[in-house]
Design a protein around this motif. Structure first.
Motif, PDB file in Angstrom:
ATOM      1  N   SER A  23       0.808  -1.198   0.048  1.00  0.00           N
ATOM      2  CA  SER A  23      -0.431  -0.455   0.364  1.00  0.00           C
ATOM      3  C   SER A  23       0.863   1.033  -0.364  1.00  0.00           C
ATOM      4  CB  SER A  23      -0.273   0.330   1.431  1.00  0.00           C
ATOM      5  OG  SER A  23      -0.090   0.380   2.669  1.00  0.00           O
ATOM      6  N   LEU A  26       2.764   5.478  -4.850  1.00  0.00           N
ATOM      7  CA  LEU A  26       2.248   6.602  -6.141  1.00  0.00           C
ATOM      8  C   LEU A  26       2.276   6.210  -7.093  1.00  0.00           C
ATOM      9  CD1 LEU A  26       3.986   8.902  -3.802  1.00  0.00           C
ATOM     10  CD2 LEU A  26       1.569   8.253  -3.929  1.00  0.00           C
ATOM     11  N   ASN A  27       3.165   5.433  -7.755  1.00  0.00           N
ATOM     12  CA  ASN A  27       3.247   5.227  -9.682  1.00  0.00           C
ATOM     13  C   ASN A  27       4.208   3.605  -9.684  1.00  0.00           C
ATOM     14  OD1 ASN A  27       3.105   6.115 -12.104  1.00  0.00           O
ATOM     15  ND2 ASN A  27       5.111   7.272 -12.335  1.00  0.00           N
ATOM     16  N   ASN A  58      -4.068  -0.507  -8.373  1.00  0.00           N
ATOM     17  CA  ASN A  58      -5.325   0.509  -8.540  1.00  0.00           C
ATOM     18  C   ASN A  58      -4.580   1.657  -7.384  1.00  0.00           C
ATOM     19  OD1 ASN A  58      -6.813   1.642  -7.303  1.00  0.00           O
ATOM     20  ND2 ASN A  58      -8.416   0.081  -7.400  1.00  0.00           N
ATOM     21  N   LEU A  59      -3.710   2.771  -9.102  1.00  0.00           N
ATOM     22  CA  LEU A  59      -2.536   3.072  -7.916  1.00  0.00           C
ATOM     23  C   LEU A  59      -4.483   4.822  -7.175  1.00  0.00           C
ATOM     24  CD1 LEU A  59      -0.685   4.120 -10.953  1.00  0.00           C
ATOM     25  CD2 LEU A  59      -0.020   2.940  -8.487  1.00  0.00           C
ATOM     26  N   GLU A  60      -5.191   4.687  -8.065  1.00  0.00           N
ATOM     27  CA  GLU A  60      -6.347   5.292  -6.769  1.00  0.00           C
ATOM     28  C   GLU A  60      -6.788   5.059  -5.323  1.00  0.00           C
ATOM     29  OE1 GLU A  60      -9.822   5.320  -8.724  1.00  0.00           O
ATOM     30  OE2 GLU A  60      -9.246   6.015 -10.627  1.00  0.00           O
ATOM     31  N   GLN A  61      -6.318   4.258  -5.163  1.00  0.00           N
ATOM     32  CA  GLN A  61      -6.171   3.207  -3.440  1.00  0.00           C
ATOM     33  C   GLN A  61      -4.605   3.304  -3.246  1.00  0.00           C
ATOM     34  OE1 GLN A  61      -8.734  -0.044  -3.096  1.00  0.00           O
ATOM     35  NE2 GLN A  61     -10.712   1.357  -2.877  1.00  0.00           N
ATOM     36  N   GLY A  62      -3.580   3.674  -3.867  1.00  0.00           N
ATOM     37  CA  GLY A  62      -1.834   2.706  -4.050  1.00  0.00           C
ATOM     38  C   GLY A  62      -1.997   1.456  -3.652  1.00  0.00           C
TER      39      GLY A  62
END
Length: 93
Positions: A23, A26-27, A58-62
């Motif tokens: 978790s 960021l990228n 899922n980068l929106e949630q990291g």
């Protein structure tokens, strides 16, 4: 103990060296079957192993899940060059 920045949090779960869940991502800077370079809230993280592949992203949630044989996890020092791919990247520049 070194105090990290406020609000920054990261969890790493490694199950039998075959499934890594992270978790605070960021990228995904780069990846192949032997090395992943992730930009996280706590710095750049390098994951090395064999037959590595993304199971979930899922980068929106990291969140990132990586499957394969995990051999090492290491954080790069701030300001380190992240453009190379380890020894072979330096060799073939």
């Amino acid at each position: 103990m070194v105090e990290q920045g406020k609000g920054k949090r990261q969890e790493l779960h490694l199950l039998n060296r075959k499934l890594l869940e992270i978790s605070g991502v960021l990228n995904v800077e780069s990846f192949d079957s032997e090395e992943f370079l992730l930009q996280t809230e706590l710095g750049h993280l390098t994951i090395r192993g064999h037959n590595l592949h993304i199971k979930n992203l899922n980068l929106e949630q990291g969140l990132v899940s990586i499957e394969g044989q995990v051999n090492s996890l290491s954080y790069l020092e701030p300001g380190a060059n992240t453009s190379g791919k380890g020894f072979l990247g330096k060799l073939f520049r």
